[in-house]
Design a protein around this motif. Structure first.
Motif, PDB file in Angstrom:
ATOM      1  N   SER A 137       4.698  -4.112   4.070  1.00 17.58           N
ATOM      2  CA  SER A 137       4.686  -5.489   4.573  1.00 17.58           C
ATOM      3  C   SER A 137       4.013  -6.468   3.630  1.00 17.58           C
ATOM      4  N   GLY A 138       4.290  -7.734   3.885  1.00 18.22           N
ATOM      5  CA  GLY A 138       3.621  -8.810   3.169  1.00 18.22           C
ATOM      6  C   GLY A 138       2.156  -8.930   3.520  1.00 18.22           C
ATOM      7  N   ASP A 139       1.686  -8.154   4.505  1.00 16.62           N
ATOM      8  CA  ASP A 139       0.257  -8.152   4.838  1.00 16.62           C
ATOM      9  C   ASP A 139      -0.530  -7.182   3.955  1.00 16.62           C
ATOM     10  N   SER A 140       0.137  -6.645   2.927  1.00 15.04           N
ATOM     11  CA  SER A 140      -0.460  -5.748   1.927  1.00 15.04           C
ATOM     12  C   SER A 140      -0.712  -4.337   2.433  1.00 15.04           C
ATOM     13  N   THR A 141      -0.238  -4.015   3.634  1.00 12.86           N
ATOM     14  CA  THR A 141      -0.466  -2.676   4.176  1.00 12.86           C
ATOM     15  C   THR A 141       0.830  -1.900   4.333  1.00 12.86           C
ATOM     16  N   ILE A 142       0.657  -0.591   4.486  1.00 18.51           N
ATOM     17  CA  ILE A 142       1.738   0.327   4.829  1.00 18.51           C
ATOM     18  C   ILE A 142       1.362   0.959   6.161  1.00 18.51           C
ATOM     19  N   LEU A 146      -2.345   2.091   5.826  1.00 13.70           N
ATOM     20  CA  LEU A 146      -2.677   2.486   4.460  1.00 13.70           C
ATOM     21  C   LEU A 146      -3.027   1.229   3.670  1.00 13.70           C
ATOM     22  N   ARG A 147      -4.265   1.173   3.206  1.00 11.41           N
ATOM     23  CA  ARG A 147      -4.759  -0.015   2.513  1.00 11.41           C
ATOM     24  C   ARG A 147      -5.132   0.321   1.085  1.00 11.41           C
ATOM     25  N   GLY A 148      -4.848  -0.586   0.201  1.00 11.83           N
ATOM     26  CA  GLY A 148      -5.153  -0.390  -1.215  1.00 11.83           C
ATOM     27  C   GLY A 148      -4.469  -1.450  -2.058  1.00 11.83           C
ATOM     28  N   HIS A 149      -3.232  -1.769  -1.693  1.00 13.61           N
ATOM     29  CA  HIS A 149      -2.536  -2.850  -2.395  1.00 13.61           C
ATOM     30  C   HIS A 149      -3.222  -4.189  -2.099  1.00 13.61           C
ATOM     31  N   THR A 150      -3.142  -5.074  -3.059  1.00 14.35           N
ATOM     32  CA  THR A 150      -3.789  -6.379  -2.914  1.00 14.35           C
ATOM     33  C   THR A 150      -2.782  -7.519  -2.810  1.00 14.35           C
ATOM     34  N   ASN A 151      -1.518  -7.158  -2.624  1.00  9.26           N
ATOM     35  CA  ASN A 151      -0.478  -8.173  -2.449  1.00  9.26           C
ATOM     36  C   ASN A 151       0.663  -7.539  -1.665  1.00  9.26           C
ATOM     37  N   GLN A 163       5.151  -2.948  16.714  1.00  7.75           N
ATOM     38  CA  GLN A 163       4.411  -4.132  16.314  1.00  7.75           C
ATOM     39  C   GLN A 163       3.046  -3.749  15.774  1.00  7.75           C
ATOM     40  N   GLY A 164       2.599  -4.471  14.784  1.00  6.39           N
ATOM     41  CA  GLY A 164       1.304  -4.185  14.172  1.00  6.39           C
ATOM     42  C   GLY A 164       1.124  -4.947  12.871  1.00  6.39           C
ATOM     43  N   HIS A 165       2.201  -5.063  12.108  1.00 12.49           N
ATOM     44  CA  HIS A 165       2.126  -5.854  10.882  1.00 12.49           C
ATOM     45  C   HIS A 165       1.918  -7.331  11.219  1.00 12.49           C
ATOM     46  N   THR A 166       1.259  -8.028  10.318  1.00 16.51           N
ATOM     47  CA  THR A 166       0.981  -9.445  10.524  1.00 16.51           C
ATOM     48  C   THR A 166       1.777 -10.336   9.579  1.00 16.51           C
ATOM     49  N   HIS A 167       2.734  -9.725   8.877  1.00 18.56           N
ATOM     50  CA  HIS A 167       3.584 -10.476   7.954  1.00 18.56           C
ATOM     51  C   HIS A 167       4.933  -9.759   7.899  1.00 18.56           C
ATOM     52  N   THR A 168       5.865 -10.336   7.184  1.00 22.97           N
ATOM     53  CA  THR A 168       7.209  -9.769   7.027  1.00 22.97           C
ATOM     54  C   THR A 168       7.169  -8.290   6.659  1.00 22.97           C
ATOM     55  N   VAL A 169       8.045  -7.494   7.297  1.00 24.12           N
ATOM     56  CA  VAL A 169       8.243  -6.096   6.911  1.00 24.12           C
ATOM     57  C   VAL A 169       9.370  -6.069   5.886  1.00 24.12           C
TER      58      VAL A 169
END
Length: 302
Positions: free
Chosen positions: A30-35, A50-55, A8-14
């Motif tokens: 995920s839909g939370d824009s992270t990996i 991993l952050r960088g995507h904006t969608n 658990q950790g994502h805040t949206h659909t994987v």
């Protein structure tokens, strides 16, 4: 199949899961824009998200050596990441004009292929991040899935237009006529480990197995799921296929007979099972879904 662990950790659909070639790590988009990158044994994260995507991150895939990761996003870009550091490698790969739905590395790790709702595929140099040639045109609707053949000579793609297409990976052009058989959009496609067969899943709730040489259906339609088949994956020995569906279940099929040999299993929490994959040793299945979690299952096929 028994549930082994839940991450658990994502805040949206994987939307996508991928296992490293040695099976030690799991990447999830995920839909939370992270990996996120997880330790497959402990279920803990190996680094910060991993952050960088904006969608939405719609697809992730490890490189053949496990050192890098590529991702596709609804922000119209493909990105490359260093798995050890969690840092982005180079600039975003830009060229698609709409959401990027799928991405895959070539067997040698020197090329990346992506598919988009702009109806095209694109090839990229995995070292420089530069586009290789022009966009590949042929589908008349969204490109939902892509995969390289094990020998790297071909690419297959599944589309909202209900077809599967073959592409020459070197010449970057379509090969032959599209494969027709499904009655609705083709979401996932995958090669068997030896490259002799292809498996596909569809909005029509069925799975088909195709001969990669004759391009004819050799098994199916396989019926069992009650809703869209979102993900399919061959076991490492090619004997089984795992599938995930909008009906909230995971099934394992005999790849030669088409019979369900395990399942259906409820995805514990319900919702869409967006992505499934066998571990490299074939003993486990990893899934990601709309319950925002990544799950590891014991395949229990012995």
């Amino acid at each position: 199949m028994t549930l082994r662990s839940t991450m658990q950790g994502h805040t949206h659909t994987v939307y996508s899961v991928s296992l490293s070639p040695d099976g030690s790590q799991i990447a999830s988009g995920s839909g939370d824009s992270t990996i996120r990158i997880w330790n497959a044994d402990t279920g803990k994260e190996d680094c910060e998200p991993l952050r960088g995507h904006t969608n939405d991150v719609s697809s992730v895939a490890f490189s053949p050596d496990g050192k890098r990761l590529t991702s596709a996003s609804h922000d119209f870009t493909v990105r490359l990441w260093d798995v050890k550091t969690g840092q982005q490698v180079g600039e975003p790969l830009e060229g698609h004009t709409r959401e990027v739905k799928c991405v895959a590395f070539s067997p040698k790790g020197d090329r990346i292929v992506s598919g988009s709702t702009d109806k095209t595929l694109r090839l990229w140099d995995a070292q420089t991040g530069q586009a290789v040639g022009e966009p590949l045109h042929g589908h008349s609707d969204w490109v939902l899935s892509v995969a390289f053949s094990p020998d790297g000579k071909y690419i297959i793609s599944g589309s909202d237009d209900g077809t599967i297409r073959f592409w020459d990976a070197n010449a970057a052009k379509p090969v032959g006529d599209p494969l027709r058989g499904h009655n609705d959009a083709v979401w996932p496609v995958a090669y068997s480990p030896c490259g002799a067969h292809i498996v596909s899943g569809s909005y029509d709730t069925t799975i088909r197995i195709w001969d990669a040489n004759t391009r004819q259906t050799v098994l199916g339609p396989l019926r069992g799921h009650k809703d869209t088949v979102r993900s399919v994956s061959f076991s490492p020995d090619g004997q089984y296929i795992v599938s995930g569906s909008d009906d909230s279940t995971i099934r394992i099929w005999n790849a030669k007979t088409g019979q369900t040999v395990a399942g259906p299993w409820e995805g514990r929490g319900g919702g869409v099972i967006w992505s499934v994959a066998f571990s490299p040793d074939g003993k486990r299945v990893v899934s990601g879904g709309s319950d925002k979690t990544v799950k590891i299952w014991n395949a229990d096929l012995d």
